[in-house]
Design a protein around this motif. Sequence first.
Motif, PDB file in Angstrom:
ATOM      1  N   MET A   1      -4.808  10.274   0.350  1.00 33.37           N
ATOM      2  CA  MET A   1      -4.010   9.205   0.926  1.00 33.37           C
ATOM      3  C   MET A   1      -2.602   9.296   0.382  1.00 33.37           C
ATOM      4  O   MET A   1      -2.393   9.680  -0.758  1.00 33.37           O
ATOM      5  N   ARG A   2      -1.618   8.891   1.150  1.00 39.50           N
ATOM      6  CA  ARG A   2      -0.228   9.031   0.766  1.00 39.50           C
ATOM      7  C   ARG A   2       0.172   8.112  -0.366  1.00 39.50           C
ATOM      8  O   ARG A   2       1.065   8.436  -1.135  1.00 39.50           O
ATOM      9  N   LEU A   3      -0.443   6.952  -0.556  1.00 35.17           N
ATOM     10  CA  LEU A   3      -0.063   6.057  -1.642  1.00 35.17           C
ATOM     11  C   LEU A   3      -0.325   6.727  -2.978  1.00 35.17           C
ATOM     12  O   LEU A   3      -1.365   7.326  -3.180  1.00 35.17           O
ATOM     13  N   SER A   4       0.641   6.637  -3.906  1.00 32.74           N
ATOM     14  CA  SER A   4       0.455   7.215  -5.228  1.00 32.74           C
ATOM     15  C   SER A   4      -0.535   6.392  -6.036  1.00 32.74           C
ATOM     16  O   SER A   4      -0.864   5.271  -5.685  1.00 32.74           O
ATOM     17  N   ALA A   5      -1.006   6.948  -7.138  1.00 35.35           N
ATOM     18  CA  ALA A   5      -1.960   6.226  -7.988  1.00 35.35           C
ATOM     19  C   ALA A   5      -1.343   4.930  -8.491  1.00 35.35           C
ATOM     20  O   ALA A   5      -1.996   3.880  -8.510  1.00 35.35           O
ATOM     21  N   ALA A   6      -0.076   4.965  -8.903  1.00 35.49           N
ATOM     22  CA  ALA A   6       0.580   3.731  -9.370  1.00 35.49           C
ATOM     23  C   ALA A   6       0.721   2.736  -8.228  1.00 35.49           C
ATOM     24  O   ALA A   6       0.493   1.541  -8.394  1.00 35.49           O
ATOM     25  N   GLY A   7       1.075   3.237  -7.051  1.00 38.33           N
ATOM     26  CA  GLY A   7       1.199   2.361  -5.887  1.00 38.33           C
ATOM     27  C   GLY A   7      -0.138   1.760  -5.509  1.00 38.33           C
ATOM     28  O   GLY A   7      -0.232   0.599  -5.140  1.00 38.33           O
ATOM     29  N   ALA A   8      -1.193   2.548  -5.625  1.00 37.84           N
ATOM     30  CA  ALA A   8      -2.524   2.035  -5.311  1.00 37.84           C
ATOM     31  C   ALA A   8      -2.917   0.934  -6.274  1.00 37.84           C
ATOM     32  O   ALA A   8      -3.532  -0.056  -5.878  1.00 37.84           O
ATOM     33  N   SER A   9      -2.553   1.076  -7.545  1.00 41.07           N
ATOM     34  CA  SER A   9      -2.864   0.018  -8.514  1.00 41.07           C
ATOM     35  C   SER A   9      -2.155  -1.273  -8.147  1.00 41.07           C
ATOM     36  O   SER A   9      -2.735  -2.351  -8.241  1.00 41.07           O
ATOM     37  N   VAL A  10      -0.910  -1.156  -7.729  1.00 39.44           N
ATOM     38  CA  VAL A  10      -0.147  -2.342  -7.339  1.00 39.44           C
ATOM     39  C   VAL A  10      -0.781  -2.998  -6.127  1.00 39.44           C
ATOM     40  O   VAL A  10      -0.977  -4.210  -6.098  1.00 39.44           O
ATOM     41  N   VAL A  11      -1.140  -2.203  -5.132  1.00 38.59           N
ATOM     42  CA  VAL A  11      -1.676  -2.802  -3.928  1.00 38.59           C
ATOM     43  C   VAL A  11      -3.088  -3.342  -4.121  1.00 38.59           C
ATOM     44  O   VAL A  11      -3.466  -4.301  -3.481  1.00 38.59           O
TER      45      VAL A  11
ATOM     46  N   ARG B   1      11.643  -3.168  10.362  1.00 36.42           N
ATOM     47  CA  ARG B   1      11.282  -3.802  11.634  1.00 36.42           C
ATOM     48  C   ARG B   1       9.880  -4.412  11.537  1.00 36.42           C
ATOM     49  O   ARG B   1       9.590  -5.419  12.140  1.00 36.42           O
ATOM     50  N   TYR B   2       9.027  -3.768  10.745  1.00 35.34           N
ATOM     51  CA  TYR B   2       7.628  -4.180  10.676  1.00 35.34           C
ATOM     52  C   TYR B   2       7.197  -4.774   9.343  1.00 35.34           C
ATOM     53  O   TYR B   2       6.095  -5.325   9.257  1.00 35.34           O
ATOM     54  N   ALA B   3       8.010  -4.646   8.310  1.00 32.39           N
ATOM     55  CA  ALA B   3       7.634  -5.141   6.983  1.00 32.39           C
ATOM     56  C   ALA B   3       8.827  -5.810   6.321  1.00 32.39           C
ATOM     57  O   ALA B   3       9.981  -5.460   6.576  1.00 32.39           O
ATOM     58  N   SER B   4       8.536  -6.779   5.449  1.00 29.28           N
ATOM     59  CA  SER B   4       9.572  -7.434   4.652  1.00 29.28           C
ATOM     60  C   SER B   4       8.959  -7.819   3.306  1.00 29.28           C
ATOM     61  O   SER B   4       7.750  -7.682   3.094  1.00 29.28           O
ATOM     62  N   GLY B   5       9.800  -8.304   2.418  1.00 33.06           N
ATOM     63  CA  GLY B   5       9.317  -8.790   1.132  1.00 33.06           C
ATOM     64  C   GLY B   5       8.558  -7.734   0.341  1.00 33.06           C
ATOM     65  O   GLY B   5       8.958  -6.576   0.284  1.00 33.06           O
ATOM     66  N   GLU B   6       7.441  -8.161  -0.268  1.00 29.51           N
ATOM     67  CA  GLU B   6       6.643  -7.270  -1.104  1.00 29.51           C
ATOM     68  C   GLU B   6       6.122  -6.062  -0.332  1.00 29.51           C
ATOM     69  O   GLU B   6       6.063  -4.954  -0.869  1.00 29.51           O
ATOM     70  N   ALA B   7       5.740  -6.256   0.911  1.00 29.88           N
ATOM     71  CA  ALA B   7       5.222  -5.142   1.709  1.00 29.88           C
ATOM     72  C   ALA B   7       6.286  -4.056   1.869  1.00 29.88           C
ATOM     73  O   ALA B   7       6.003  -2.864   1.683  1.00 29.88           O
ATOM     74  N   LEU B   8       7.503  -4.440   2.177  1.00 29.49           N
ATOM     75  CA  LEU B   8       8.587  -3.476   2.333  1.00 29.49           C
ATOM     76  C   LEU B   8       8.891  -2.789   1.003  1.00 29.49           C
ATOM     77  O   LEU B   8       9.130  -1.579   0.960  1.00 29.49           O
ATOM     78  N   GLN B   9       8.847  -3.538  -0.091  1.00 28.99           N
ATOM     79  CA  GLN B   9       9.091  -2.942  -1.413  1.00 28.99           C
ATOM     80  C   GLN B   9       8.041  -1.893  -1.757  1.00 28.99           C
ATOM     81  O   GLN B   9       8.366  -0.832  -2.296  1.00 28.99           O
ATOM     82  N   VAL B  10       6.784  -2.166  -1.457  1.00 30.32           N
ATOM     83  CA  VAL B  10       5.719  -1.195  -1.743  1.00 30.32           C
ATOM     84  C   VAL B  10       5.929   0.066  -0.907  1.00 30.32           C
ATOM     85  O   VAL B  10       5.834   1.186  -1.423  1.00 30.32           O
TER      86      VAL B  10
ATOM     87  N   THR C   1       8.745   1.260   0.616  1.00 31.67           N
ATOM     88  CA  THR C   1       9.946   2.016   0.250  1.00 31.67           C
ATOM     89  C   THR C   1       9.811   2.619  -1.143  1.00 31.67           C
ATOM     90  O   THR C   1      10.278   3.738  -1.387  1.00 31.67           O
ATOM     91  N   GLY C   2       9.152   1.912  -2.054  1.00 30.09           N
ATOM     92  CA  GLY C   2       8.945   2.448  -3.402  1.00 30.09           C
ATOM     93  C   GLY C   2       8.069   3.692  -3.387  1.00 30.09           C
ATOM     94  O   GLY C   2       8.350   4.678  -4.078  1.00 30.09           O
ATOM     95  N   GLY C   3       7.012   3.663  -2.581  1.00 28.88           N
ATOM     96  CA  GLY C   3       6.143   4.837  -2.468  1.00 28.88           C
ATOM     97  C   GLY C   3       6.868   6.016  -1.838  1.00 28.88           C
ATOM     98  O   GLY C   3       6.738   7.162  -2.289  1.00 28.88           O
TER      99      GLY C   3
END
Length: 188
Positions: A1-11, A86-95, A97-99
């Motif tokens: 999956m494209r999400l990194s291990a750190a990103g997966a922990s956050v989500v 267009r489709y995400a804002s707030g925490e979702a957009l941060q996750v 763009t950060g990934g």
Amino acid sequence: MRLSAAGASVVVAVVLLLAACGSDGGSTPDPDASSGTVSSPAPSSPTPTSPADLARRDAVAAYVGMWKADAQAGRTADWQAPSLSRYASGEALQVLTGGLYADHANGLVSRGEPINRPEVTSVEPPDTPKTVMISDCSDSRNWVRYKADGSAFTDTPGGFHRIMAEVRIHTDGLWRVTQFGVGAAGSC
């Protein structure tokens, strides 16, 4: 999956937060989010007539659009892709763009995209919807990362991931995902 291990922990933490929260989720819509150009799928059910039906349709379109925009941006690890906001804002957009930024910094790109099966779990309030909660069992087996030079990269294997998402209407009249959490492979 494209999400990194750190990103997966956050989500995963966000999944727990979303499960514990009511439909309000404490999220504030981002009135300044810009519009992108990624198209959304057409509704597959009869023409919605009630405010709740319209909210369901538009929230699901935003949710699916977010994952399509993320997959498209991942092809070049473009963390600044306008379609994301267009489709995400707030925490979702941060996750997101950060990934993508992490992938860019590490010389990684992605191929493929997830297969989503979103289901609306709540619409609040029903008469004048502001928030829609979505549950999904997303298949990421064909959405993997590679090195940007084309060489192989050992990525976390994809699988079926439980996703919980909050989608809210913004002042510009568009629905955007404001929070989401992704469970580990095999969580659904």
